[in-house]
Design a protein around this motif. Sequence first.
Motif, PDB file in Angstrom:
ATOM      1  N   LYS A 155     -16.422 -20.580 -16.131  1.00  0.00           N
ATOM      2  CA  LYS A 155     -14.961 -20.500 -16.194  1.00  0.00           C
ATOM      3  C   LYS A 155     -14.397 -21.799 -16.753  1.00  0.00           C
ATOM      4  N   GLY A 156     -13.350 -21.648 -17.550  1.00  0.00           N
ATOM      5  CA  GLY A 156     -12.693 -22.818 -18.112  1.00  0.00           C
ATOM      6  C   GLY A 156     -11.199 -22.749 -17.875  1.00  0.00           C
ATOM      7  N   GLU A 157     -10.555 -23.879 -17.846  1.00  0.00           N
ATOM      8  CA  GLU A 157      -9.112 -23.900 -17.586  1.00  0.00           C
ATOM      9  C   GLU A 157      -8.383 -24.695 -18.664  1.00  0.00           C
ATOM     10  N   ILE A 158      -7.247 -24.121 -19.096  1.00  0.00           N
ATOM     11  CA  ILE A 158      -6.386 -24.801 -20.055  1.00  0.00           C
ATOM     12  C   ILE A 158      -5.042 -25.056 -19.377  1.00  0.00           C
ATOM     13  N   GLN A 159      -4.611 -26.297 -19.402  1.00  0.00           N
ATOM     14  CA  GLN A 159      -3.347 -26.651 -18.764  1.00  0.00           C
ATOM     15  C   GLN A 159      -2.187 -26.056 -19.547  1.00  0.00           C
ATOM     16  N   THR A 160      -1.255 -25.411 -18.838  1.00  0.00           N
ATOM     17  CA  THR A 160      -0.092 -24.845 -19.514  1.00  0.00           C
ATOM     18  C   THR A 160       1.187 -25.595 -19.163  1.00  0.00           C
ATOM     19  N   ARG A 161       1.181 -26.292 -18.043  1.00  0.00           N
ATOM     20  CA  ARG A 161       2.410 -26.993 -17.633  1.00  0.00           C
ATOM     21  C   ARG A 161       2.047 -28.124 -16.678  1.00  0.00           C
ATOM     22  N   ARG A 162       2.816 -29.179 -16.806  1.00  0.00           N
ATOM     23  CA  ARG A 162       2.610 -30.330 -15.907  1.00  0.00           C
ATOM     24  C   ARG A 162       3.990 -30.772 -15.459  1.00  0.00           C
ATOM     25  N   TYR A 163       4.192 -30.886 -14.168  1.00  0.00           N
ATOM     26  CA  TYR A 163       5.524 -31.236 -13.686  1.00  0.00           C
ATOM     27  C   TYR A 163       5.419 -32.012 -12.376  1.00  0.00           C
ATOM     28  N   THR A 164       6.511 -32.667 -12.060  1.00  0.00           N
ATOM     29  CA  THR A 164       6.527 -33.454 -10.816  1.00  0.00           C
ATOM     30  C   THR A 164       7.593 -32.905  -9.882  1.00  0.00           C
ATOM     31  N   LYS A 165       7.288 -33.046  -8.605  1.00  0.00           N
ATOM     32  CA  LYS A 165       8.250 -32.631  -7.576  1.00  0.00           C
ATOM     33  C   LYS A 165       8.482 -33.814  -6.652  1.00  0.00           C
ATOM     34  N   GLY A 166       9.634 -33.853  -6.087  1.00  0.00           N
ATOM     35  CA  GLY A 166       9.953 -34.947  -5.178  1.00  0.00           C
ATOM     36  C   GLY A 166      10.485 -36.148  -5.940  1.00  0.00           C
ATOM     37  N   SER A 167      10.793 -37.192  -5.182  1.00  0.00           N
ATOM     38  CA  SER A 167      11.304 -38.396  -5.825  1.00  0.00           C
ATOM     39  C   SER A 167      10.796 -39.621  -5.065  1.00  0.00           C
ATOM     40  N   GLY A 168      10.916 -40.723  -5.739  1.00  0.00           N
ATOM     41  CA  GLY A 168      10.482 -41.979  -5.120  1.00  0.00           C
ATOM     42  C   GLY A 168       9.001 -41.950  -4.805  1.00  0.00           C
ATOM     43  N   ASP A 169       8.657 -42.383  -3.582  1.00  0.00           N
ATOM     44  CA  ASP A 169       7.243 -42.434  -3.194  1.00  0.00           C
ATOM     45  C   ASP A 169       6.665 -41.058  -2.912  1.00  0.00           C
ATOM     46  N   ASP A 170       7.499 -40.047  -2.742  1.00  0.00           N
ATOM     47  CA  ASP A 170       7.011 -38.684  -2.486  1.00  0.00           C
ATOM     48  C   ASP A 170       6.794 -37.891  -3.762  1.00  0.00           C
ATOM     49  N   LYS A 171       6.968 -38.553  -4.890  1.00  0.00           N
ATOM     50  CA  LYS A 171       6.824 -37.847  -6.172  1.00  0.00           C
ATOM     51  C   LYS A 171       5.368 -37.438  -6.376  1.00  0.00           C
ATOM     52  N   LYS A 172       5.161 -36.154  -6.626  1.00  0.00           N
ATOM     53  CA  LYS A 172       3.798 -35.653  -6.814  1.00  0.00           C
ATOM     54  C   LYS A 172       3.727 -34.832  -8.089  1.00  0.00           C
ATOM     55  N   THR A 173       2.548 -34.903  -8.748  1.00  0.00           N
ATOM     56  CA  THR A 173       2.354 -34.178 -10.005  1.00  0.00           C
ATOM     57  C   THR A 173       1.626 -32.863  -9.740  1.00  0.00           C
ATOM     58  N   TYR A 174       2.115 -31.805 -10.375  1.00  0.00           N
ATOM     59  CA  TYR A 174       1.504 -30.479 -10.227  1.00  0.00           C
ATOM     60  C   TYR A 174       1.127 -29.930 -11.602  1.00  0.00           C
ATOM     61  N   TYR A 175       0.172 -29.031 -11.605  1.00  0.00           N
ATOM     62  CA  TYR A 175      -0.300 -28.454 -12.873  1.00  0.00           C
ATOM     63  C   TYR A 175      -0.349 -26.929 -12.774  1.00  0.00           C
TER      64      TYR A 175
END
Lengths: 86, 438
Positions: B236-256
Motif C-alpha cells: 500500500k502507498g499513500e499520497i498526501q492530498t492536504r496538509r493543515y493545522t488546527k489550534g493556535s499557539g503552543d496547541d497548534k498541530k499539523t494534520y494530513y
Amino acid sequence: MSDDSGLWLLLLGPAGATGLYWGLYRYYRNTDKSHAFERETVVDAKPVTGSDQKIGQITGTRETEIDGNNVQSYRKRVKRLESDTG
Amino acid sequence: MSNSTRSSPPPLPPYTGPGSPQDVPPLPGSSPLDPATLPEPIRDELLAPDPVAIDTSSDELKDGLNRCPKCGASDIRHKPGSDLLICLYCRNEWHGARVEEEFGLGIGLDELSGTVIASGARDIAADAASLMTFKCTGCGAEVTVNTDNAMTARCHWCRHVFGVNEQVDNGAVPDAVLPFHIRKDDAVARIRQFVDKRRFFALKAFKEQFTPENVVGVYLPYMIVDGKASADIAGKGEIQTRRYTKGSGDDKKTYYDADVYRVERHVDFTVDDLPLESSTERGNLDTRVNTNNIINTILPFDTKNAVKWNASYLSGFSSEKRNTDVQHLIPRMEDQLLSIARAQVEDSVERYGRGVRWEQERLDVHGTRWVSMYLPVWLYSYHQPGSNGGMLHYIAVNGRTGETMGSVPVQQWKLLLTAITVGTFLEGIALWIVGTSS
C-alpha cells in the motif's frame, strides 16, 4: 512532547551522551557495515510494470508517513508468496 | 567364548536376488542395465549428460605439477601486482586464461535456465579428506598438502613445487582464482592508516600489540552467481492530498489527508556476478558474535578478471576451504535477489510521497549459474579476550581494489567516561537555558 517551560531541553544531556557513545562505537567497530549488493551488483532490469489502484482515503492523521514504510528497507523481508517455478 | 555343547544354528538359505550383499555394485558412472534394451524416453534420460554443465578442470595440471611452458621447470609463482605467472628458473612470464572468456561466463544471462553448476562448485563429498598426497615424479617422494589452509607444497628432496589442481570432491579446488593485486606493503599502509584514525578509544592491549606487518594474504572461497529472475511486490502507498493545522499557539498541530493506493510491481532482471561466502564461518554475519561483516563489506571484487584455477597463484598465500554446497546457499541468494528487486522498483513508487508499505513479495528464479572462486583478502586479526571465547576482530583489505574495513576493539570505560562527560556538559547548558528562561 514540547511544553512552554522548555523542560524537554533536559533530555539534551542523556541524548547527547548516548548519541556520542553509539556514534563512536560504530566508527570503531563498524557493526552496521556490509556489502551493498543492491547497488554494487551489475543488474540488468527490464522496465518495471505494475498497477496502482485507489482503495481508500485517510483524513486527519498526524503521522507524516505511512505506517511501516519499508520502501527503502530492501532487506526487510515481508510475507513471501510461493513462486510458480520454485 | 564358544560353547562346545551348543549345537550350531542351521545355515541361512542362500539369497542371491537383487539387493543382496552378494551383489557387486556397478562401477561408478556405469549402469547395471543396458540402455539399448530400454524404451526410448528412459534411454534418453539415462544417457543424458551429467548436470555439471561447465567443466573447468585442468587435465594438464592433474599430477600437481604446473610446468613453465618455456623451460619445463615447476617453480612457478604469481608475479605480485599483476595477474601473471612467472617461472623462477627462466623468468618466463605468462597470463592465465580468464574464465570469463574461457567458459563464456559473461554471456547468456538472459537465457539462463535451471541451475547450472561449474565443476568446481559441485557438492562436497561427505568422506573427502583435507590431506592430499602427491607422488613426486622427480624423486619418488610423497608430498602432502593440507587443503584446509594451503594449496601448494614443495618436495623436500628435489624442490619440485606441487599444487592442488585436481578438482577433487573436497571443495578445496574452485573453478577460478582472482590473483592478488594489492601488495603486502600497500595493505600494511592501508591498515595502519585505518587504525591511526581510531586510536584514541581503542583497547590498550590492541594498540600495544598492533603490528600490521603480520597481515596475512588469504584466498577466501566464494560462489559467484549469475541469475535470471522475476519478482512481484505488492503493498500500500499513500499520497498526501492536504496538509493543515488546527489550534493556535503552543496547541497548534499539523494534520494530513491522504489517498491510499494498492500498489503492485513486477520486474524481470538478471544479475551478474553476485558474490556469496561459501564458507559457513565467513557466511555468518551475526555482528553480535563475530566481525565477519567486515570481510563482507570489502566486496565486490572485479571477478570478471578471474583466471582459470591454477594453484601456482596461491603459492605463499594461505587459503580457506569451501564447506557449503549450492543448495545451502540458495536461500541466501533468493533473499538477496528479493532485496535487489525491491531496490529496482523503488524509483517506480516515487509519487507516493508518504511512502509505501510493501506487504507481499514473490520471487521466480528462472535460472542460475554457479561458479566457485577464490578471492584475495589481506587479513589482520586481533583476538580480544572475553566471555564465550572473546571476539576475533578483523581489519580486511580487498586484494584487488584496496578497499579497507575493520573492527577495532574499544576501551569501554574510556568511551563511557567520555560520553558521560559530554552528556554532563550538555546537561549543564540545558539547565542553564531552562534556568534563565523561567
